[in-house]
Design a protein around this motif. Structure first.
Motif, PDB file in Angstrom:
ATOM      1  N   THR A  52       0.399  -0.984  -0.054  1.00  0.00           N
ATOM      2  CA  THR A  52      -0.108   0.265  -0.308  1.00  0.00           C
ATOM      3  C   THR A  52       1.127   1.127  -0.066  1.00  0.00           C
ATOM      4  N   THR A  53       1.941   1.538   0.995  1.00  0.00           N
ATOM      5  CA  THR A  53       2.816   2.284   0.385  1.00  0.00           C
ATOM      6  C   THR A  53       3.744   2.506  -0.517  1.00  0.00           C
ATOM      7  N   THR A  54       3.879   1.532  -0.791  1.00  0.00           N
ATOM      8  CA  THR A  54       4.693   2.098  -2.161  1.00  0.00           C
ATOM      9  C   THR A  54       3.877   2.412  -3.151  1.00  0.00           C
ATOM     10  N   HIS A  55       2.264   1.459  -3.211  1.00  0.00           N
ATOM     11  CA  HIS A  55       1.400   2.744  -3.987  1.00  0.00           C
ATOM     12  C   HIS A  55       1.448   3.984  -4.546  1.00  0.00           C
ATOM     13  N   THR A  56       0.689   4.208  -2.799  1.00  0.00           N
ATOM     14  CA  THR A  56       0.483   5.254  -2.625  1.00  0.00           C
ATOM     15  C   THR A  56       1.928   6.510  -3.032  1.00  0.00           C
ATOM     16  N   GLN A  57       2.787   5.635  -2.920  1.00  0.00           N
ATOM     17  CA  GLN A  57       3.502   6.691  -3.561  1.00  0.00           C
ATOM     18  C   GLN A  57       4.015   6.940  -4.587  1.00  0.00           C
ATOM     19  N   ARG A  58       3.783   5.491  -5.735  1.00  0.00           N
ATOM     20  CA  ARG A  58       4.175   5.639  -7.189  1.00  0.00           C
ATOM     21  C   ARG A  58       4.947   5.062  -6.827  1.00  0.00           C
TER      22      ARG A  58
END
Length: 90
Positions: free
Chosen positions: A68-74
């Motif tokens: 979720t973190t990597t997705h949010t930060q692209r």
């Protein structure tokens, strides 16, 4: 969640089972002694069990949080246009 007495449930068993399966809504059946039970479809029960397994597994929950973190930060993996074309042709 609908609640019915055990007598009403017994008298309309087929209809209540069909309701639980088709609407994916559990039904709470109460007894005079105060104890109750829940009727739900097997598919819904299995899905609930899988959810509980994931929620209780700290390793899986960490993977989900990291993802979720990597997705949010692209900041996660980005496929090439060729890879996307291959994926979308499926």
């Amino acid at each position: 969640m609908d609640t019915v007495s055990v007598n009403k449930f017994r008298d309309n068993l087929k209809a209540f089972v069909e309701q639980a399966v088709s609407t994916h809504t559990p039904i709470k059946v109460t007894r005079r002694a105060g104890e109750a039970f829940v009727v739900m479809s097997a598919d819904d029960w299995e899905r609930e069990q899988e959810t509980l397994y994931v929620l209780q597994n700290s390793s899986l929950m960490k993977q989900i949080a990291d993802s979720t973190t990597t997705h949010t930060q692209r900041a996660g993996y980005a496929p090439t246009s060729e890879q996307m074309d291959e994926i979308t042709r499926i």
